[in-house]
Design a protein around this motif. Structure first.
Motif, PDB file in Angstrom:
ATOM      1  N   TRP A   1       0.834  -1.199   0.000  1.00 54.22           N
ATOM      2  CA  TRP A   1       0.000   0.000   0.000  1.00 54.22           C
ATOM      3  C   TRP A   1       0.866   1.245   0.000  1.00 54.22           C
ATOM      4  O   TRP A   1       1.839   1.333   0.747  1.00 54.22           O
ATOM      5  CB  TRP A   1      -0.892   0.031   1.240  1.00 54.22           C
ATOM      6  CG  TRP A   1      -1.967  -0.996   1.247  1.00 54.22           C
ATOM      7  CD1 TRP A   1      -1.982  -2.177   1.933  1.00 54.22           C
ATOM      8  CD2 TRP A   1      -3.218  -0.950   0.538  1.00 54.22           C
ATOM      9  NE1 TRP A   1      -3.152  -2.854   1.699  1.00 54.22           N
ATOM     10  CE2 TRP A   1      -3.925  -2.130   0.854  1.00 54.22           C
ATOM     11  CE3 TRP A   1      -3.800  -0.017  -0.326  1.00 54.22           C
ATOM     12  CZ2 TRP A   1      -5.193  -2.405   0.330  1.00 54.22           C
ATOM     13  CZ3 TRP A   1      -5.051  -0.293  -0.841  1.00 54.22           C
ATOM     14  CH2 TRP A   1      -5.736  -1.469  -0.511  1.00 54.22           C
ATOM     15  N   LEU A   2       0.502   2.205  -0.808  1.00 55.79           N
ATOM     16  CA  LEU A   2       1.094   3.533  -0.775  1.00 55.79           C
ATOM     17  C   LEU A   2      -0.053   4.497  -0.496  1.00 55.79           C
ATOM     18  O   LEU A   2      -0.873   4.766  -1.378  1.00 55.79           O
ATOM     19  CB  LEU A   2       1.788   3.881  -2.090  1.00 55.79           C
ATOM     20  CG  LEU A   2       2.313   5.314  -2.213  1.00 55.79           C
ATOM     21  CD1 LEU A   2       3.335   5.609  -1.115  1.00 55.79           C
ATOM     22  CD2 LEU A   2       2.902   5.544  -3.588  1.00 55.79           C
ATOM     23  N   GLU A   3      -0.136   4.980   0.728  1.00 51.58           N
ATOM     24  CA  GLU A   3      -1.216   5.882   1.114  1.00 51.58           C
ATOM     25  C   GLU A   3      -0.764   7.322   0.953  1.00 51.58           C
ATOM     26  O   GLU A   3       0.322   7.698   1.403  1.00 51.58           O
ATOM     27  CB  GLU A   3      -1.609   5.651   2.572  1.00 51.58           C
ATOM     28  CG  GLU A   3      -2.195   4.279   2.811  1.00 51.58           C
ATOM     29  CD  GLU A   3      -2.684   4.109   4.228  1.00 51.58           C
ATOM     30  OE1 GLU A   3      -2.422   3.038   4.786  1.00 51.58           O
ATOM     31  OE2 GLU A   3      -3.310   5.043   4.772  1.00 51.58           O
ATOM     32  N   VAL A   4      -1.601   8.115   0.292  1.00 51.19           N
ATOM     33  CA  VAL A   4      -1.320   9.535   0.118  1.00 51.19           C
ATOM     34  C   VAL A   4      -2.567  10.339   0.462  1.00 51.19           C
ATOM     35  O   VAL A   4      -3.687   9.874   0.256  1.00 51.19           O
ATOM     36  CB  VAL A   4      -0.822   9.871  -1.308  1.00 51.19           C
ATOM     37  CG1 VAL A   4       0.501   9.182  -1.605  1.00 51.19           C
ATOM     38  CG2 VAL A   4      -1.852   9.505  -2.357  1.00 51.19           C
ATOM     39  N   ALA A   5      -2.342  11.549   0.972  1.00 51.19           N
ATOM     40  CA  ALA A   5      -3.453  12.389   1.400  1.00 51.19           C
ATOM     41  C   ALA A   5      -3.607  13.643   0.552  1.00 51.19           C
ATOM     42  O   ALA A   5      -4.537  14.410   0.762  1.00 51.19           O
ATOM     43  CB  ALA A   5      -3.268  12.787   2.869  1.00 51.19           C
ATOM     44  N   THR A   6      -2.695  13.849  -0.408  1.00 53.53           N
ATOM     45  CA  THR A   6      -2.792  15.034  -1.267  1.00 53.53           C
ATOM     46  C   THR A   6      -2.751  14.623  -2.732  1.00 53.53           C
ATOM     47  O   THR A   6      -2.158  13.614  -3.097  1.00 53.53           O
ATOM     48  CB  THR A   6      -1.639  16.023  -0.999  1.00 53.53           C
ATOM     49  OG1 THR A   6      -0.400  15.422  -1.403  1.00 53.53           O
ATOM     50  CG2 THR A   6      -1.577  16.433   0.473  1.00 53.53           C
ATOM     51  N   ALA A   7      -3.365  15.447  -3.551  1.00 53.14           N
ATOM     52  CA  ALA A   7      -3.370  15.191  -4.994  1.00 53.14           C
ATOM     53  C   ALA A   7      -1.952  15.259  -5.552  1.00 53.14           C
ATOM     54  O   ALA A   7      -1.586  14.450  -6.415  1.00 53.14           O
ATOM     55  CB  ALA A   7      -4.275  16.198  -5.700  1.00 53.14           C
ATOM     56  N   ASP A   8      -1.151  16.203  -5.072  1.00 50.47           N
ATOM     57  CA  ASP A   8       0.233  16.314  -5.558  1.00 50.47           C
ATOM     58  C   ASP A   8       1.014  15.031  -5.308  1.00 50.47           C
ATOM     59  O   ASP A   8       1.760  14.579  -6.175  1.00 50.47           O
ATOM     60  CB  ASP A   8       0.951  17.495  -4.901  1.00 50.47           C
ATOM     61  CG  ASP A   8       0.465  18.841  -5.416  1.00 50.47           C
ATOM     62  OD1 ASP A   8      -0.144  18.880  -6.510  1.00 50.47           O
ATOM     63  OD2 ASP A   8       0.685  19.858  -4.726  1.00 50.47           O
ATOM     64  N   ALA A   9       0.840  14.440  -4.133  1.00 47.88           N
ATOM     65  CA  ALA A   9       1.538  13.186  -3.820  1.00 47.88           C
ATOM     66  C   ALA A   9       1.045  12.057  -4.715  1.00 47.88           C
ATOM     67  O   ALA A   9       1.835  11.215  -5.174  1.00 47.88           O
ATOM     68  CB  ALA A   9       1.351  12.829  -2.346  1.00 47.88           C
ATOM     69  N   ALA A  10      -0.247  12.029  -5.001  1.00 49.19           N
ATOM     70  CA  ALA A  10      -0.800  10.999  -5.883  1.00 49.19           C
ATOM     71  C   ALA A  10      -0.266  11.152  -7.305  1.00 49.19           C
ATOM     72  O   ALA A  10       0.091  10.162  -7.960  1.00 49.19           O
ATOM     73  CB  ALA A  10      -2.328  11.064  -5.879  1.00 49.19           C
ATOM     74  N   ILE A  11      -0.187  12.373  -7.793  1.00 47.35           N
ATOM     75  CA  ILE A  11       0.329  12.630  -9.138  1.00 47.35           C
ATOM     76  C   ILE A  11       1.792  12.224  -9.229  1.00 47.35           C
ATOM     77  O   ILE A  11       2.201  11.520 -10.163  1.00 47.35           O
ATOM     78  CB  ILE A  11       0.130  14.112  -9.523  1.00 47.35           C
ATOM     79  CG1 ILE A  11      -1.359  14.426  -9.671  1.00 47.35           C
ATOM     80  CG2 ILE A  11       0.902  14.462 -10.796  1.00 47.35           C
ATOM     81  CD1 ILE A  11      -1.686  15.908  -9.732  1.00 47.35           C
ATOM     82  N   THR A  12       2.595  12.642  -8.260  1.00 51.44           N
ATOM     83  CA  THR A  12       4.024  12.314  -8.254  1.00 51.44           C
ATOM     84  C   THR A  12       4.242  10.807  -8.241  1.00 51.44           C
ATOM     85  O   THR A  12       5.051  10.277  -9.007  1.00 51.44           O
ATOM     86  CB  THR A  12       4.715  12.971  -7.036  1.00 51.44           C
ATOM     87  OG1 THR A  12       4.553  14.393  -7.131  1.00 51.44           O
ATOM     88  CG2 THR A  12       6.191  12.616  -6.980  1.00 51.44           C
ATOM     89  N   ALA A  13       3.519  10.099  -7.385  1.00 52.17           N
ATOM     90  CA  ALA A  13       3.669   8.646  -7.283  1.00 52.17           C
ATOM     91  C   ALA A  13       3.228   7.948  -8.562  1.00 52.17           C
ATOM     92  O   ALA A  13       3.869   6.992  -9.023  1.00 52.17           O
ATOM     93  CB  ALA A  13       2.887   8.117  -6.088  1.00 52.17           C
ATOM     94  N   THR A  14       2.150   8.416  -9.165  1.00 52.61           N
ATOM     95  CA  THR A  14       1.652   7.801 -10.396  1.00 52.61           C
ATOM     96  C   THR A  14       2.626   8.040 -11.548  1.00 52.61           C
ATOM     97  O   THR A  14       2.911   7.127 -12.326  1.00 52.61           O
ATOM     98  CB  THR A  14       0.252   8.333 -10.745  1.00 52.61           C
ATOM     99  OG1 THR A  14      -0.621   8.104  -9.635  1.00 52.61           O
ATOM    100  CG2 THR A  14      -0.318   7.634 -11.967  1.00 52.61           C
ATOM    101  N   GLU A  15       3.149   9.250 -11.644  1.00 48.43           N
ATOM    102  CA  GLU A  15       4.114   9.551 -12.699  1.00 48.43           C
ATOM    103  C   GLU A  15       5.398   8.740 -12.541  1.00 48.43           C
ATOM    104  O   GLU A  15       6.047   8.406 -13.531  1.00 48.43           O
ATOM    105  CB  GLU A  15       4.437  11.046 -12.718  1.00 48.43           C
ATOM    106  CG  GLU A  15       3.294  11.897 -13.247  1.00 48.43           C
ATOM    107  CD  GLU A  15       3.550  13.385 -13.165  1.00 48.43           C
ATOM    108  OE1 GLU A  15       4.423  13.813 -12.356  1.00 48.43           O
ATOM    109  OE2 GLU A  15       2.874  14.139 -13.889  1.00 48.43           O
ATOM    110  N   ALA A  16       5.761   8.412 -11.301  1.00 48.33           N
ATOM    111  CA  ALA A  16       6.982   7.638 -11.049  1.00 48.33           C
ATOM    112  C   ALA A  16       6.852   6.204 -11.551  1.00 48.33           C
ATOM    113  O   ALA A  16       7.844   5.540 -11.833  1.00 48.33           O
ATOM    114  CB  ALA A  16       7.316   7.653  -9.551  1.00 48.33           C
ATOM    115  N   GLY A  17       5.621   5.714 -11.651  1.00 50.37           N
ATOM    116  CA  GLY A  17       5.381   4.366 -12.178  1.00 50.37           C
ATOM    117  C   GLY A  17       5.481   3.296 -11.105  1.00 50.37           C
ATOM    118  O   GLY A  17       5.692   3.577  -9.923  1.00 50.37           O
ATOM    119  N   GLY A  18       5.309   2.059 -11.537  1.00 53.62           N
ATOM    120  CA  GLY A  18       5.419   0.929 -10.631  1.00 53.62           C
ATOM    121  C   GLY A  18       4.156   0.601  -9.861  1.00 53.62           C
ATOM    122  O   GLY A  18       4.172  -0.273  -9.002  1.00 53.62           O
ATOM    123  N   LEU A  19       3.061   1.275 -10.154  1.00 52.57           N
ATOM    124  CA  LEU A  19       1.801   1.021  -9.457  1.00 52.57           C
ATOM    125  C   LEU A  19       0.915   0.107 -10.298  1.00 52.57           C
ATOM    126  O   LEU A  19       0.884   0.206 -11.523  1.00 52.57           O
ATOM    127  CB  LEU A  19       1.069   2.333  -9.175  1.00 52.57           C
ATOM    128  CG  LEU A  19       1.796   3.310  -8.249  1.00 52.57           C
ATOM    129  CD1 LEU A  19       1.109   4.667  -8.259  1.00 52.57           C
ATOM    130  CD2 LEU A  19       1.873   2.755  -6.836  1.00 52.57           C
TER     131      LEU A  19
END
Length: 144
Positions: free
Chosen positions: A49-67
């Protein structure tokens, strides 16, 4: 000179699916994790699980890949999961599947607008949520 012995016959440990869980509500994130469970099936590796509470964190994690999957809370304050889902699907190359959590079944049309791959409405049904996650992660594995 190395004294390390080669490891013959041992397979690398399998890792479970990597799931991003976006919600600004810590209780909502806990409810989703509890409903989905530690793993997708008996004998399967644990979900990462990768839990994020902000849209910026979600965007950064998604762009990084591996999900393998994005679970987005459509009821999140400031940036709701519906708008975030649409943005990610439009802007991220090979965006993972999106599971959108809505406040009520009548919001399904908005989920369609957001390009969500699946929708689960509140109150969360653990079986429906788990089955949706299994389906989307399985689809991602076939596509990958």
């Amino acid at each position: 000179m190395s004294t390390a012995q080669p490891d013959h016959g041992q397979q690398p440990e399998a890792t479970g699916p990597s799931i991003l869980l976006y919600s600004d509500d810590v209780d909502a994130r806990a409810q989703v994790r509890l409903a989905v469970g530690r793993r997708l099936g008996r004998g399967e590796p644990d979900i990462q699980w990768l839990e994020v509470a902000t849209a910026d964190a979600a965007i950064t994690a998604t762009e990084a890949g591996g999900l393998d999957l994005l679970i987005l809370d459509g009821e999140a304050d400031k940036v709701g999961g519906m708008g975030l889902g649409r943005q990610l699907k439009d802007e991220v190359y090979r965006c993972p599947p999106v599971l959108l959590l809505t406040g009520r079944p009548q919001d399904a049309w908005l989920a369609h607008w957001s390009h969500a791959d699946a929708v689960v409405s509140r109150p969360l049904d653990p079986e429906q949520l788990h089955d949706s996650v299994v389906s989307l992660v399985g689809r991602q594995a076939v596509a990958g």
